[in-house]
Write a protein that holds these residues in place. Structure first.
Motif, short mmCIF file in Angstrom:
data_model
loop_
_atom_site.label_atom_id
_atom_site.label_comp_id
_atom_site.label_asym_id
_atom_site.label_seq_id
_atom_site.Cartn_x
_atom_site.Cartn_y
_atom_site.Cartn_z
N TYR A 176 -128.53 11.00 -136.41
CA TYR A 176 -127.23 10.94 -137.07
C TYR A 176 -127.31 11.82 -138.31
CZ TYR A 176 -125.99 7.11 -133.99
OH TYR A 176 -125.71 6.36 -132.88
N PHE A 177 -126.53 12.91 -138.31
CA PHE A 177 -126.62 13.89 -139.37
C PHE A 177 -125.74 13.53 -140.57
CE2 PHE A 177 -128.54 16.08 -135.95
CZ PHE A 177 -129.30 17.12 -136.47
N ARG A 178 -124.73 12.69 -140.36
CA ARG A 178 -123.82 12.36 -141.46
C ARG A 178 -123.06 11.08 -141.13
NH1 ARG A 178 -123.38 13.90 -146.69
NH2 ARG A 178 -123.77 16.06 -146.10
N ALA A 179 -122.81 10.27 -142.15
CA ALA A 179 -121.86 9.16 -142.06
C ALA A 179 -120.80 9.41 -143.12
CB ALA A 179 -122.55 7.82 -142.29
N LEU A 180 -119.53 9.25 -142.75
CA LEU A 180 -118.42 9.57 -143.64
C LEU A 180 -117.60 8.33 -143.95
CD1 LEU A 180 -117.07 12.85 -142.01
CD2 LEU A 180 -118.50 12.68 -144.06
N LEU A 181 -117.04 8.29 -145.15
CA LEU A 181 -116.07 7.26 -145.51
C LEU A 181 -114.67 7.84 -145.35
CD1 LEU A 181 -117.77 5.85 -148.72
CD2 LEU A 181 -117.85 4.92 -146.41
N ASP A 182 -113.75 7.02 -144.85
CA ASP A 182 -112.37 7.49 -144.72
C ASP A 182 -111.83 7.85 -146.11
OD1 ASP A 182 -109.85 6.98 -142.53
OD2 ASP A 182 -109.32 7.16 -144.64
N PRO A 183 -111.25 9.04 -146.28
CA PRO A 183 -110.76 9.44 -147.61
C PRO A 183 -109.63 8.58 -148.14
CG PRO A 183 -110.11 11.04 -145.92
CD PRO A 183 -111.07 10.09 -145.27
N GLN A 184 -109.00 7.77 -147.26
CA GLN A 184 -107.91 6.91 -147.69
C GLN A 184 -108.29 5.44 -147.73
OE1 GLN A 184 -103.89 8.69 -146.26
NE2 GLN A 184 -105.26 8.90 -144.51
N ASN A 185 -109.47 5.11 -147.21
CA ASN A 185 -109.90 3.70 -147.17
C ASN A 185 -111.42 3.67 -147.00
OD1 ASN A 185 -110.45 1.02 -146.67
ND2 ASN A 185 -108.90 0.76 -145.07
N SER A 186 -112.15 3.43 -148.08
CA SER A 186 -113.61 3.51 -148.03
C SER A 186 -114.26 2.34 -147.31
CB SER A 186 -114.18 3.62 -149.44
OG SER A 186 -113.88 2.46 -150.21
N ASN A 187 -113.47 1.38 -146.82
CA ASN A 187 -114.02 0.33 -145.96
C ASN A 187 -114.29 0.86 -144.55
OD1 ASN A 187 -113.99 -1.80 -147.85
ND2 ASN A 187 -111.80 -2.08 -147.53
N ILE A 188 -113.68 1.99 -144.20
CA ILE A 188 -113.83 2.57 -142.87
C ILE A 188 -114.93 3.63 -142.90
CG2 ILE A 188 -112.66 3.80 -141.01
CD1 ILE A 188 -110.03 2.68 -142.02
N ILE A 189 -115.86 3.53 -141.94
CA ILE A 189 -116.97 4.46 -141.83
C ILE A 189 -116.89 5.17 -140.48
CG2 ILE A 189 -119.48 4.73 -141.90
CD1 ILE A 189 -119.62 1.99 -143.26
N TYR A 190 -117.17 6.48 -140.49
CA TYR A 190 -117.24 7.26 -139.26
C TYR A 190 -118.63 7.88 -139.14
CZ TYR A 190 -112.16 7.25 -140.07
OH TYR A 190 -110.87 6.87 -140.32
N THR A 191 -119.16 7.89 -137.95
CA THR A 191 -120.38 8.63 -137.69
C THR A 191 -120.41 9.04 -136.22
OG1 THR A 191 -122.78 8.67 -138.07
CG2 THR A 191 -121.86 6.67 -137.08
N ALA A 192 -121.27 9.99 -135.91
CA ALA A 192 -121.44 10.47 -134.54
C ALA A 192 -122.83 11.05 -134.44
CB ALA A 192 -120.38 11.51 -134.19
N GLY A 193 -123.47 10.90 -133.30
CA GLY A 193 -124.87 11.25 -133.19
C GLY A 193 -125.16 12.36 -132.19
N TRP A 194 -126.45 12.62 -132.05
CA TRP A 194 -126.97 13.65 -131.14
C TRP A 194 -128.26 13.13 -130.52
CZ3 TRP A 194 -131.37 17.04 -132.52
CH2 TRP A 194 -131.66 18.01 -131.54
N THR A 195 -128.32 13.13 -129.21
CA THR A 195 -129.55 12.82 -128.49
C THR A 195 -130.31 14.11 -128.28
OG1 THR A 195 -128.55 10.92 -127.39
CG2 THR A 195 -130.53 11.86 -126.38
N LYS A 196 -131.54 14.16 -128.74
CA LYS A 196 -132.32 15.41 -128.75
C LYS A 196 -132.63 15.86 -127.33
CE LYS A 196 -136.25 17.56 -131.07
NZ LYS A 196 -137.41 17.34 -131.99
N THR A 197 -131.84 16.81 -126.86
CA THR A 197 -132.00 17.36 -125.51
C THR A 197 -131.29 18.70 -125.45
OG1 THR A 197 -131.52 17.03 -123.17
CG2 THR A 197 -129.96 16.11 -124.72
N ASP A 198 -131.73 19.55 -124.51
CA ASP A 198 -131.05 20.82 -124.27
C ASP A 198 -129.95 20.69 -123.24
OD1 ASP A 198 -132.64 22.24 -126.07
OD2 ASP A 198 -134.18 22.62 -124.56
N MET A 199 -129.74 19.49 -122.72
CA MET A 199 -128.74 19.26 -121.69
C MET A 199 -127.40 18.85 -122.32
SD MET A 199 -130.43 19.94 -118.99
CE MET A 199 -129.33 19.32 -117.72
N PRO A 200 -126.29 19.04 -121.60
CA PRO A 200 -124.99 18.55 -122.09
C PRO A 200 -125.03 17.05 -122.31
CG PRO A 200 -124.68 20.08 -120.26
CD PRO A 200 -126.15 19.79 -120.32
N GLN A 201 -124.16 16.57 -123.19
CA GLN A 201 -124.05 15.14 -123.47
C GLN A 201 -122.65 14.85 -123.97
OE1 GLN A 201 -126.15 14.03 -127.38
NE2 GLN A 201 -127.10 16.02 -126.88
#
Length: 383
Positions: free
Chosen positions: A302-327
């Protein structure tokens, strides 16, 4: 008018000063009181009452809307914003666009991996680079003062001696102190002349570690830097610009691991989110204690976790599985400060959906995310 019709009432000039919730209550009263309530509406508006103007955030969409936003096939290492402009630092040059535009424009440094990028002002930018074909070899620092019109190499003394240099792994520019900061292999240094000369603040030159995370909590004037040491253990340090003291945090994730970024709550200076290989950590007391919000994710990055700019109770994140294949692209959202999570997925055959960079913006009163993918370009998410 005998039934409550807020939409119709808001169309009438005398009712536009009142929020919808007040209008609905007024509907319950007899028409003989409407003159009194209209007068009250005018008084409320004059006193600064809720006018329901365009600054009110839009309610979130039931399901996030994913759409490709260009740079197909690119490795988008970092995303930045400055005013109404967006910047994408890629494995092969720098790109930018204005919010609302559809096309990313080439801003130079083609053939170079943009390892770090710092914005001094609208036209003055600094980038640390490696050759695209040979990452971590032949590091160079470049500068433009005309918005990418042309770039010039900056000779500098970032390293252990006059004849030795060390690769800069991350950059940031502090508008308050007018200083440029950079991490090296195991170092934090600052420059007051846009990268020509450097003062070592923390760490030592020539280490086998790599510090690629560099973020500033402007509310506390603390720099958070992190990465991985030579035996693949995570590194996280907090350097205080006021006291010049360093706090070291160890064993936050199971090894192997690496710290990728830190994010700060603009309404609570003690709240810190740290993303890395192994999940997303949260501290409510400026690092004295930590919890892993995602639990065991089997070393997913997980390279980054973000707080919603209008509501800091909301968190967004997205990850990467280490592979050269599509995901698939998997966006994870918490609406209660990390207590529980929902997952939204963009699945397209052949999609390289692993996320390496994230940016949150507000567009037309709605939160919009930009996700930089590993070999997948950029995806825009309307929320």
């Amino acid at each position: 008018m005998t039934a409550c019709d807020p939409k119709r009432m808001l169309e009438l000039t005398m009712w536009r000063f009142l929020p919808r919730r007040v209008v609905c209550v007024m509907c319950a009263y007899s028409s003989k009181y409407r003159f009194v309530w209209a007068f009250a509406a005018i008084v409320l508006a004059a006193c600064g009452g809720d006018t329901g103007d365009a600054s009110v955030p839009e309610p979130p969409l039931a399901t996030p809307v994913f759409e490709h936003d260009g740079l197909d096939g690119a490795v988008v290492r970092h995303l930045y914003s400055h005013g109404d402009r967006l910047f994408a630092a890629t494995q092969d040059g720098l790109y930018g666009k204005f919010l609302g535009q559809n096309v990313w424009v080439d801003l130079g440094l083609s053939g170079l991996q943009i390892q770090g990028f710092a914005i001094v002002d609208d036209q003055h930018w600094i980038a640390t680079t490696f050759p695209t074909a040979q990452p971590f070899v032949d590091p160079k620092l470049y500068e433009t003062v005309n918005g990418g019109g042309n770039w010039l190499q900056v000779e500098n003394d970032f390293g252990p001696g006059e004849t030795q240099s060390e690769a800069m792994m991350a950059l940031l520019y502090d508008q308050e102190t007018k200083r440029l900061f950079a991490t090296g292999l195991n170092t934090l240094a600052s420059s007051a002349d846009y990268g020509r000369t450097w003062l070592l603040l923390d760490g030592q030159w020539g280490s086998t570690s790599i510090l690629q995370a560099l973020d500033l909590n402007s509310m506390t004037q603390q720099i958070w830097l992190g990465g991985q040491n030579g035996i693949e253990e995570s590194i996280l340090r907090q350097y205080d610009l006021n006291t010049l003291e360093t706090v070291v945090f160890t064993r936050l994730f199971p090894s192997p691991s690496s710290i990728k970024s830190a994010t700060f709550d603009p309404f609570d200076p003690s709240r810190v989110l740290v993303a890395g290989e192994g999940g997303v950590l949260q501290s409510a007391d400026n690092g004295n204690s930590w919890i892993n919000l995602l639990g065991n994710v089997d070393h997913r990055f997980y390279f980054r976790a973000l707080l919603d700019p209008q509501n800091s109770n909301i968190i967004y994140t997205a990850g990467w599985t280490k592979t050269d294949m599509p995901q698939p692209l998997i966006l994870e959202i918490s609406r209660n400060r990390g207590t529980s999570w929902e997952r939204h997925q963009m699945t397209i055959p052949g999609l390289f959906g692993g996320v390496w960079s994230m940016l949150a913006t507000t567009e037309n009163n709605r939160t919009v995310l930009y996700l930089g993918l590993n070999r997948g370009g950029i995806v825009r998410v309307r929320l």
